[in-house]
Design a protein around this motif. Structure first.
Motif, short mmCIF file in Angstrom:
data_model
loop_
_atom_site.label_atom_id
_atom_site.label_comp_id
_atom_site.label_asym_id
_atom_site.label_seq_id
_atom_site.Cartn_x
_atom_site.Cartn_y
_atom_site.Cartn_z
N GLU A 1 -1.35 -0.25 -8.68
CA GLU A 1 -2.55 -0.34 -8.34
C GLU A 1 -3.54 -0.02 -9.47
O GLU A 1 -4.51 -0.76 -9.68
CB GLU A 1 -2.84 0.74 -7.04
N ALA A 2 -3.29 1.05 -10.19
CA ALA A 2 -4.29 1.58 -11.12
C ALA A 2 -4.13 0.53 -12.27
O ALA A 2 -5.12 0.38 -12.83
CB ALA A 2 -3.74 2.98 -11.65
N LEU B 1 -5.93 -2.92 -11.55
CA LEU B 1 -7.28 -2.76 -11.51
C LEU B 1 -7.98 -2.55 -12.91
O LEU B 1 -8.75 -3.18 -13.30
CB LEU B 1 -7.80 -1.59 -10.55
N ARG B 2 -7.17 -1.69 -13.58
CA ARG B 2 -7.56 -1.51 -15.21
C ARG B 2 -7.59 -2.78 -15.96
O ARG B 2 -8.38 -3.14 -16.69
CB ARG B 2 -6.73 -0.27 -15.67
N ARG C 1 0.80 -1.11 -0.05
CA ARG C 1 0.13 -0.03 -0.05
C ARG C 1 0.89 1.19 0.05
O ARG C 1 0.61 2.29 -0.85
CB ARG C 1 -1.06 -0.07 1.10
N GLU D 1 -5.28 10.13 -13.05
CA GLU D 1 -6.73 9.45 -12.64
C GLU D 1 -5.97 8.66 -11.64
O GLU D 1 -5.10 7.90 -11.99
CB GLU D 1 -7.12 8.85 -13.88
N SER D 2 -6.83 8.50 -10.39
CA SER D 2 -6.41 7.47 -9.49
C SER D 2 -7.39 6.34 -9.65
O SER D 2 -8.70 6.96 -9.74
CB SER D 2 -6.06 8.21 -8.14
N VAL D 3 -7.04 5.13 -9.61
CA VAL D 3 -7.97 4.00 -9.58
C VAL D 3 -8.18 3.29 -8.43
O VAL D 3 -7.01 2.90 -8.02
CB VAL D 3 -7.74 3.13 -10.91
N ARG D 4 -8.93 3.10 -7.75
CA ARG D 4 -9.02 2.33 -6.52
C ARG D 4 -10.46 1.47 -6.23
O ARG D 4 -11.38 1.86 -6.83
CB ARG D 4 -8.67 2.96 -5.32
N LEU D 5 -10.21 0.27 -5.62
CA LEU D 5 -11.42 -0.36 -5.22
C LEU D 5 -12.35 0.21 -4.06
O LEU D 5 -11.69 0.85 -3.11
CB LEU D 5 -11.11 -1.56 -4.80
#
Lengths: 537, 161
Positions: free
Chosen positions: A512-513, A516-517, A487, B3-7
């Motif tokens: 992380e991005a 998920l993408r 994290r 752009e930030s992507v998170r769950l």
């Protein structure tokens, strides 16, 4: 005999038995073992003071008794085991004192594997293993028919894997004709290239095989007392040499060690090559007309492994450490309903192609998956630098801890012990640190992911590099994991769960991005609704 | 601008009675341990009394605080398309299983859970690694959820592999 209620059922598919030659075969095997065992037993009895004819009499009686018992037992087993194929089910029953039944729905039958050991082959027999898709822990998932006639085995395979059991007769005839035409037209997807045998000695098995050969030789040598004395002499000699620490003697020991290592390596290489020949002789990979992939191979024990294409969810391109240096790797199937975790036997069951040059592996992969380009060969997106930092930490930490241990030992002791510990510490630092760093760098460079058409591709592994191409439609869930360390640096590990292969394939330490993408794009609508996007300036 | 992507966190928390359940579970470990050490201290070595006190204090603190934290961290959500959960903090884990691939839905209730009228719902897919577990739902909610999930999944044809 009175009419029984199940007679009507029986008319659909009649029960048949295993091949009756099994009784002879098993009895012969047992007698062989017994006869060999009889030699030392006879020596023992003779030594106790019996005459030679008396000894022979006892032995003959014993051998005969064991043979008769075996024959009876095998006969009963043969009588008790029956199986049949009905339009819907494959049934197996064992009826002797207790009754055991197993019934497999034919549409659930996923594999029909045929193996024939040399003994089976002498008798024209084979073992058939029928598997369903269940991933049962015990062997409950399938049925083993051991043995049936070779031709019957082949017929069973075709019969059980045919997808339309209830087709119209004329339809069936037509499809069979088409099938035969197709089979004639289609060349095998891959056949053995003997140059691949060169990769066999690169396996990690090689040193073990070599050691086994040496161990065997040592045992043989020790059987002969006077010669065995040589070994003792050699040991004493070695002790002497170490005690003397004379340069010449040490040289001799070093030379002996080098010779031994070379010998082990050579013996191992020969062993590995022989094993390869036994396993992969006559290898060919075919696409059968009934929608299965079929691997046939084996010199002494022949094996035929069929895999329904419907169950194939992708392939894994595995580059084992030694083989990888030679720019080669093997291709494994990722399929549902494959039993795994059952040892090495299972591992080669899923191997579609033995270690072969990368280009060949990619060509076979694209043929197996019916894709113009092998998804395992596409360029992959690299992972963030933070992943490298994590790998460096993992690989350097143990080296540094050991070095620190030696350092502490050096400071606590005196004299030659301190010197030794100090030297060990420096060896650790100067030798271990660069190696650890290289391993980490390699592991980092191996990381990668991509979406290639219908496939999700992920690569990873430190020395053993594995690239998996998983059908996107085969992904049946996602697990996203993020430790507190990940994290802090914005990494996640994304696992695509699937019914095939090991059950889940990871994309390790991806940004992380990006991760998920990737998941969102690979299977639209699954993870998508739970992803939130915020614009950052 | 990036752009930030998170769950996003799942919408639902577990049943608040989970707090009590987890605390009792802790207490069942901490109390006997404290008692045993204290008895040993009284009978044999007085110094052990200090240890018993320490175990008692730390144990109670953990029993009170950790469940409160867990309660904030564990979340779940069932949409008409998927089951979605989040667990853990140090090793946070998000799991998604689509409705169309669910094979079995189990509810289980341990003795302590029965005491607090709680239940665990486990949703499995054909993957050996894909099970999604929601531990600590109201028992009634759990059984109606299980029923609902079972109905939805039965409506989906195929063997979900």
């Amino acid at each position: 005999m009175t009419a029984r209620p199940d007679q009507g059922v029986r008319a659909v598919g009649t029960f048949e038995r295993l091949d009756r030659r099994m009784v002879v075969m098993r009895t012969l095997v047992t007698s062989g073992i017994v006869l060999i065992a009889a030699v030392p037993a006879g020596m023992g009895i003779h030594a106790e003071g019996r005459s030679i004819p008396g000894t022979l009499g006892i032995l003959a009686g014993g051998v005969a008794a064991i043979m008769i018992v075996t024959m009876l037992g095998e006969y009963l087993r043969w009588r008790a085991t029956r199986f049949r194929t009905t339009p819907e089910r494959f049934e197996w029953r064992f009826q002797l004192v207790v009754t055991r039944r197993r019934s497999l729905a034919r549409e659930r039958i996923r594999t029909v594997d045929i193996t024939a050991s040399p003994l089976h082959r002498i008798f024209g027999l084979a073992t058939v293993v029928i598997g369903t898709g269940q991933q049962a822990a015990s062997g409950e998932a399938g049925v083993k028919l051991d043995p049936v006639a070779r031709t019957r085995a082949e017929a069973l395979r075709v019969e059980l894997l045919r997808r339309t059991p209830a087709a119209e007769p004329e339809d069936e005839a037509r499809t069979r004709q088409q099938a035969q035409q197709l089979e004639q037209q289609q060349a095998p997807l891959a056949t053995l290239d003997w140059r691949w045998a060169a990769y066999a000695p690169l396996s990690f098995l090689t040193p073990a095989l070599g050691a086994a050969v040496i161990g065997f030789l040592a045992n043989v040598v020790s059987l002969f007392g006077p010669v065995g004395g040589l070994v003792d002499d050699a040991r004493d000699g070695a002790r002497q040499a170490i005690a003397d620490v004379a340069v010449g003697a040490t040289m001799a020991v070093v030379l002996a060690l080098v010779t031994l290592v070379l010998f082990v390596a050579a013996a191992g290489a020969v062993g590995a090559a022989l094993l390869f020949v036994e396993m992969w002789w006559g290898y060919r990979l075919d696409r059968e007309a009934d929608g299965t992939l079929r691997v046939r191979r084996g010199l002494l024990t022949t094996r035929s492994i069929s895999l329904e294409e419907r169950r194939l969810r992708g392939v894994e391109f595995v580059e084992a450490p030694g083989v990888r240096l030679a720019r080669a790797g093997r291709v494994d199937a990722v399929a549902t309903g494959m039993q795994h975790g059952g040892g090495s036997e299972r591992t080669d069951h899923k191997t579609l192609l033995p270690a072969a040059p990368r280009r060949t592996a990619h060509r076979v992969t694209s043929a197996v998956l019916d894709e113009p380009n092998a998804p395992t060969g596409v360029p992959l997106a690299a992972h963030p630098r933070a992943a490298l930092v994590r790998r460096l930490r993992w690989s350097l930490a143990p080296v540094l801890v050991v070095a620190a241990g030696f350092g502490v030992a050096a400071s606590l002791t005196e004299g030659w012990r301190a010197d030794l510990a100090g030297t060990a510490m420096w060896l650790c630092l100067l030798g271990g640190v660069p190696i650890a760093a290289l391993v980490a760098w390699d592991a980092y460079r191996n990381l990668g992911h991509a979406l290639a058409g219908r496939y999700l591709v992920s690569r990873g592994g430190a020395a053993r590099r594995s690239t998996v191409a998983l059908q996107r439609s085969g992904v049946i869930g996602w697990t996203v994991r993020q430790s507190i360390f990940q994290r802090r640096v914005g990494l996640v590990t994304v696992t695509a769960t699937t019914a095939a292969g090991s059950g889940g394939y990871q994309v390790r330490d991806v940004g992380e991005a990006d991760g998920l993408r990737l998941a969102e794009e690979a299977v639209p609508d699954l993870l998508g609704p739970f992803v939130e996007r915020t614009a950052q300036s | 601008m990036t752009e930030s992507v998170r769950l996003r966190p799942p919408t639902n928390r577990l049943n608040p009675r989970c707090l009590a359940w987890w605390r009792v579970r802790f207490a069942l470990v901490v109390l006997p341990l404290t008692l045993v050490v204290a008895v040993l201290g009284v009978l044999l070595v007085p110094a052990l009394l200090i240890l018993a006190a320490a175990i008692g204090v730390v144990g109670s603190a953990v029993s009170v605080l950790l469940p409160a934290w867990w309660y904030r961290v564990h979340r779940w959500e069932v949409t008409d398309r998927a089951v979605y959960t989040r667990t853990g903090y140090f090793w946070q884990e998000w799991r998604v299983a689509p409705m169309s691939r669910i094979q079995t839905v189990d509810t289980a209730r341990g003795p302590l859970q029965q005491l607090f009228r709680l239940a665990t719902v486990t949703v499995t897919t054909a993957s050996a690694k894909g099970a999604v577990e929601i531990a600590g739902l109201d028992a009634q909610l759990a059984s109606s959820l299980a029923e609902e999930l079972t109905e939805t999944t039965q409506a989906t044809p195929g063997d979900a592999t």
